[in-house]
Design a protein around this motif. Sequence first.
Motif, PDB file in Angstrom:
ATOM      1  N   PRO A 123     117.449 111.631  34.602  1.00 39.87           N
ATOM      2  CA  PRO A 123     117.586 112.818  33.742  1.00 39.87           C
ATOM      3  C   PRO A 123     118.121 112.465  32.362  1.00 39.87           C
ATOM      4  O   PRO A 123     117.866 113.180  31.385  1.00 39.87           O
ATOM      5  CB  PRO A 123     118.563 113.709  34.517  1.00 39.87           C
ATOM      6  CG  PRO A 123     119.289 112.791  35.447  1.00 39.87           C
ATOM      7  CD  PRO A 123     118.301 111.726  35.808  1.00 39.87           C
ATOM      8  N   SER A 124     118.864 111.353  32.264  1.00 44.45           N
ATOM      9  CA  SER A 124     119.397 110.948  30.965  1.00 44.45           C
ATOM     10  C   SER A 124     118.281 110.644  29.971  1.00 44.45           C
ATOM     11  O   SER A 124     118.447 110.851  28.760  1.00 44.45           O
ATOM     12  CB  SER A 124     120.313 109.728  31.112  1.00 44.45           C
ATOM     13  OG  SER A 124     119.602 108.621  31.635  1.00 44.45           O
ATOM     14  N   THR A 125     117.139 110.151  30.467  1.00 51.47           N
ATOM     15  CA  THR A 125     116.019 109.875  29.569  1.00 51.47           C
ATOM     16  C   THR A 125     115.485 111.157  28.952  1.00 51.47           C
ATOM     17  O   THR A 125     115.077 111.176  27.790  1.00 51.47           O
ATOM     18  CB  THR A 125     114.899 109.124  30.314  1.00 51.47           C
ATOM     19  OG1 THR A 125     115.379 107.836  30.705  1.00 51.47           O
ATOM     20  CG2 THR A 125     113.677 108.932  29.440  1.00 51.47           C
ATOM     21  N   VAL A 126     115.487 112.237  29.717  1.00 51.26           N
ATOM     22  CA  VAL A 126     115.082 113.535  29.171  1.00 51.26           C
ATOM     23  C   VAL A 126     116.034 113.926  28.034  1.00 51.26           C
ATOM     24  O   VAL A 126     115.605 114.324  26.946  1.00 51.26           O
ATOM     25  CB  VAL A 126     115.075 114.626  30.259  1.00 51.26           C
ATOM     26  CG1 VAL A 126     114.689 115.973  29.653  1.00 51.26           C
ATOM     27  CG2 VAL A 126     114.134 114.259  31.397  1.00 51.26           C
ATOM     28  N   LEU A 127     117.335 113.798  28.291  1.00 50.78           N
ATOM     29  CA  LEU A 127     118.326 114.149  27.275  1.00 50.78           C
ATOM     30  C   LEU A 127     118.149 113.314  26.010  1.00 50.78           C
ATOM     31  O   LEU A 127     118.249 113.837  24.897  1.00 50.78           O
ATOM     32  CB  LEU A 127     119.743 113.931  27.823  1.00 50.78           C
ATOM     33  CG  LEU A 127     120.187 114.790  29.010  1.00 50.78           C
ATOM     34  CD1 LEU A 127     121.542 114.308  29.524  1.00 50.78           C
ATOM     35  CD2 LEU A 127     120.260 116.257  28.623  1.00 50.78           C
ATOM     36  N   MET A 128     117.876 112.028  26.185  1.00 49.69           N
ATOM     37  CA  MET A 128     117.846 111.097  25.061  1.00 49.69           C
ATOM     38  C   MET A 128     116.525 111.112  24.290  1.00 49.69           C
ATOM     39  O   MET A 128     116.364 110.369  23.316  1.00 49.69           O
ATOM     40  CB  MET A 128     118.122 109.673  25.568  1.00 49.69           C
ATOM     41  CG  MET A 128     119.527 109.468  26.098  1.00 49.69           C
ATOM     42  SD  MET A 128     120.714 109.476  24.735  1.00 49.69           S
ATOM     43  CE  MET A 128     122.239 109.101  25.620  1.00 49.69           C
ATOM     44  N   THR A 129     115.579 111.919  24.727  1.00 52.25           N
ATOM     45  CA  THR A 129     114.290 112.010  24.043  1.00 52.25           C
ATOM     46  C   THR A 129     113.974 113.456  23.653  1.00 52.25           C
ATOM     47  O   THR A 129     113.770 113.755  22.479  1.00 52.25           O
ATOM     48  CB  THR A 129     113.162 111.461  24.934  1.00 52.25           C
ATOM     49  OG1 THR A 129     113.230 112.082  26.234  1.00 52.25           O
ATOM     50  CG2 THR A 129     113.271 109.954  25.107  1.00 52.25           C
ATOM     51  N   ALA A 130     113.975 114.355  24.632  1.00 53.14           N
ATOM     52  CA  ALA A 130     113.605 115.746  24.368  1.00 53.14           C
ATOM     53  C   ALA A 130     114.585 116.425  23.412  1.00 53.14           C
ATOM     54  O   ALA A 130     114.184 117.247  22.581  1.00 53.14           O
ATOM     55  CB  ALA A 130     113.515 116.521  25.679  1.00 53.14           C
ATOM     56  N   THR A 131     115.862 116.092  23.512  1.00 54.11           N
ATOM     57  CA  THR A 131     116.847 116.666  22.591  1.00 54.11           C
ATOM     58  C   THR A 131     116.492 116.337  21.154  1.00 54.11           C
ATOM     59  O   THR A 131     116.554 117.190  20.259  1.00 54.11           O
ATOM     60  CB  THR A 131     118.267 116.147  22.908  1.00 54.11           C
ATOM     61  OG1 THR A 131     118.567 116.393  24.282  1.00 54.11           O
ATOM     62  CG2 THR A 131     119.305 116.828  22.033  1.00 54.11           C
ATOM     63  N   LEU A 132     116.101 115.098  20.910  1.00 51.19           N
ATOM     64  CA  LEU A 132     115.737 114.650  19.566  1.00 51.19           C
ATOM     65  C   LEU A 132     114.509 115.393  19.060  1.00 51.19           C
ATOM     66  O   LEU A 132     114.451 115.819  17.903  1.00 51.19           O
ATOM     67  CB  LEU A 132     115.471 113.143  19.568  1.00 51.19           C
ATOM     68  CG  LEU A 132     116.660 112.187  19.597  1.00 51.19           C
ATOM     69  CD1 LEU A 132     117.594 112.415  20.784  1.00 51.19           C
ATOM     70  CD2 LEU A 132     116.181 110.747  19.585  1.00 51.19           C
ATOM     71  N   GLY A 151     108.962 116.201  45.803  1.00 55.20           N
ATOM     72  CA  GLY A 151     108.996 116.919  44.543  1.00 55.20           C
ATOM     73  C   GLY A 151     109.879 116.228  43.510  1.00 55.20           C
ATOM     74  O   GLY A 151     110.682 115.352  43.852  1.00 55.20           O
ATOM     75  N   ILE A 152     109.727 116.632  42.266  1.00 57.39           N
ATOM     76  CA  ILE A 152     110.507 116.044  41.179  1.00 57.39           C
ATOM     77  C   ILE A 152     111.984 116.364  41.371  1.00 57.39           C
ATOM     78  O   ILE A 152     112.350 117.482  41.730  1.00 57.39           O
ATOM     79  CB  ILE A 152     110.021 116.574  39.823  1.00 57.39           C
ATOM     80  CG1 ILE A 152     108.518 116.301  39.629  1.00 57.39           C
ATOM     81  CG2 ILE A 152     110.820 115.954  38.677  1.00 57.39           C
ATOM     82  CD1 ILE A 152     108.143 114.851  39.706  1.00 57.39           C
ATOM     83  N   ASP A 153     112.826 115.388  41.141  1.00 58.82           N
ATOM     84  CA  ASP A 153     114.273 115.555  41.247  1.00 58.82           C
ATOM     85  C   ASP A 153     114.727 116.766  40.433  1.00 58.82           C
ATOM     86  O   ASP A 153     114.441 116.849  39.227  1.00 58.82           O
ATOM     87  CB  ASP A 153     114.951 114.285  40.740  1.00 58.82           C
ATOM     88  CG  ASP A 153     116.467 114.333  40.837  1.00 58.82           C
ATOM     89  OD1 ASP A 153     117.004 115.333  41.347  1.00 58.82           O
ATOM     90  OD2 ASP A 153     117.108 113.363  40.387  1.00 58.82           O
ATOM     91  N   PRO A 154     115.426 117.720  41.052  1.00 64.76           N
ATOM     92  CA  PRO A 154     115.909 118.887  40.309  1.00 64.76           C
ATOM     93  C   PRO A 154     116.741 118.519  39.072  1.00 64.76           C
ATOM     94  O   PRO A 154     116.769 119.277  38.099  1.00 64.76           O
ATOM     95  CB  PRO A 154     116.752 119.637  41.339  1.00 64.76           C
ATOM     96  CG  PRO A 154     116.186 119.244  42.653  1.00 64.76           C
ATOM     97  CD  PRO A 154     115.752 117.817  42.486  1.00 64.76           C
ATOM     98  N   ALA A 155     117.417 117.367  39.098  1.00 68.50           N
ATOM     99  CA  ALA A 155     118.214 116.954  37.943  1.00 68.50           C
ATOM    100  C   ALA A 155     117.328 116.698  36.732  1.00 68.50           C
ATOM    101  O   ALA A 155     117.694 117.025  35.597  1.00 68.50           O
ATOM    102  CB  ALA A 155     119.033 115.711  38.273  1.00 68.50           C
ATOM    103  N   ILE A 156     116.158 116.103  36.947  1.00 77.86           N
ATOM    104  CA  ILE A 156     115.211 115.881  35.850  1.00 77.86           C
ATOM    105  C   ILE A 156     114.700 117.213  35.322  1.00 77.86           C
ATOM    106  O   ILE A 156     114.645 117.442  34.106  1.00 77.86           O
ATOM    107  CB  ILE A 156     114.042 114.993  36.313  1.00 77.86           C
ATOM    108  CG1 ILE A 156     114.527 113.543  36.487  1.00 77.86           C
ATOM    109  CG2 ILE A 156     112.879 115.051  35.324  1.00 77.86           C
ATOM    110  CD1 ILE A 156     113.467 112.585  36.955  1.00 77.86           C
ATOM    111  N   LEU A 157     114.341 118.115  36.223  1.00 78.49           N
ATOM    112  CA  LEU A 157     113.843 119.426  35.796  1.00 78.49           C
ATOM    113  C   LEU A 157     114.942 120.228  35.093  1.00 78.49           C
ATOM    114  O   LEU A 157     114.663 120.940  34.121  1.00 78.49           O
ATOM    115  CB  LEU A 157     113.305 120.194  36.996  1.00 78.49           C
ATOM    116  CG  LEU A 157     112.087 119.576  37.705  1.00 78.49           C
ATOM    117  CD1 LEU A 157     111.654 120.448  38.864  1.00 78.49           C
ATOM    118  CD2 LEU A 157     110.935 119.378  36.720  1.00 78.49           C
ATOM    119  N   ALA A 158     116.166 120.105  35.569  1.00 79.50           N
ATOM    120  CA  ALA A 158     117.284 120.805  34.919  1.00 79.50           C
ATOM    121  C   ALA A 158     117.491 120.281  33.504  1.00 79.50           C
ATOM    122  O   ALA A 158     117.748 121.056  32.573  1.00 79.50           O
ATOM    123  CB  ALA A 158     118.559 120.646  35.739  1.00 79.50           C
TER     124      ALA A 158
END
Length: 418
Positions: A123-132, A151-158
């Motif tokens: 999920p940290s990769t989502v934070l470090m890319t989508a936020t930007l 299914g996809i990890d809820p943490a990634i979807l969150a």
Amino acid sequence: MLSKTQFIKQFEQDRIADERNTESVKNIIEDVKTNKDQAIFKYNKKFDNVDLEQIEVPQHEIKNSINLISHELKSALETSHKYIKAFQQKIKHENVTTGQTYQLYHPIEKVGIYVPGGKASYPSTVLMTATLAKVANVKEIIVVTPPQKDGIDPAILAACHITGVNRVFQVGGAQSIAALAYGTESIPKVDKIVGPGNQFVSLSKQLLYGVVGIDQIAGPSEIALIADEHSNVDYIIQDILAQAEHDEQARTFLLSTDQSFLSKVNQKLQQAIDLAPRKNIIEKSIKNFHYPILTTDINETIEVVNYIAPEHLSIQTTEPDLYIGKIKYVGAMFLGQYSPEAIGDYAAGPSHVLPTDQTARFSNGLTVNDFLTSHSVIHLDEHAYQEIAPSAIALAEEEGLYQHKQSLEVRLTNNKES
């Protein structure tokens, strides 16, 4: 331990590229380009052993994911998002005006983000890319991530929900990069793809660059650490293991002018590996890609680090500030014992998507500005034109571009006649 000369010789040998997968990745790309969703379903089953009815994660699942994670994890995601967003807002390029010429910045229209999902959930990769991308005001943010049987990890979807990702698709590997580059019946074609991945993801990004924009061609994750006789052995060892647990190809470099310190680390390293939950991965990484390097002095240490151009550099010496400005080639620098690389992976603010495999010599870590395009605007008045036109005319004549010269001269001539 290795001297500078021994290290460089060994490292160059270890870096020899393995091109055996190039042809298979080319075939996957062509298959997805031609057969679109049909190829995606096929590769999901072939490579991930997951047979899906639909590729896209429904919007209600993304929204509901926030209720499926613990309060502690939700708070951690939101806190990291806050720090990352604040840092990126501060460094975002703004329009520049200098008299009659200026530079304008615009967000990229559509961006694809690859979020790894093989050996761990990120999920940290989502934070470090989508936020930007969101800070840059990208209109449509698409995430692709390998499908999972449960299914996809809820943490990634969150994390996708918190950062404002628009759509999420269950597809990984080279096939996901091809889908984002060309578009399928389900997955939209994007303008740029960012995010770390394995060798198949990196190779497909390399092959598709030009069809689509990319952030970088990532190699194995890596850290270089500089230590002296006063450094904490246990801190250094845990930092080495933290890097090595990424995957079997992760690289770790430990540099010191103190031979006894390198010996202490070597003596305690295996014991720490034996206690690690991801021992199987760490052990292979350390065996094949760990480099203890004995340097003669600070100048040689700087020379070796600039040669490595590491993704991460942790300086845990008595005076880490001595290296600032002298080490030029690094993805991100961490100074002191309370700035471990792991804090940069999650919450410090700068993105953890960084150049690897010596590419820090000519590139930098992902920032909000990688989600912007820009163009210049030239709007001269008559006085400014008359001032600079003679220089342009002389250069046009030197280059033998006579219509360029005429295009410039006619404006001076007409002005005189009027």
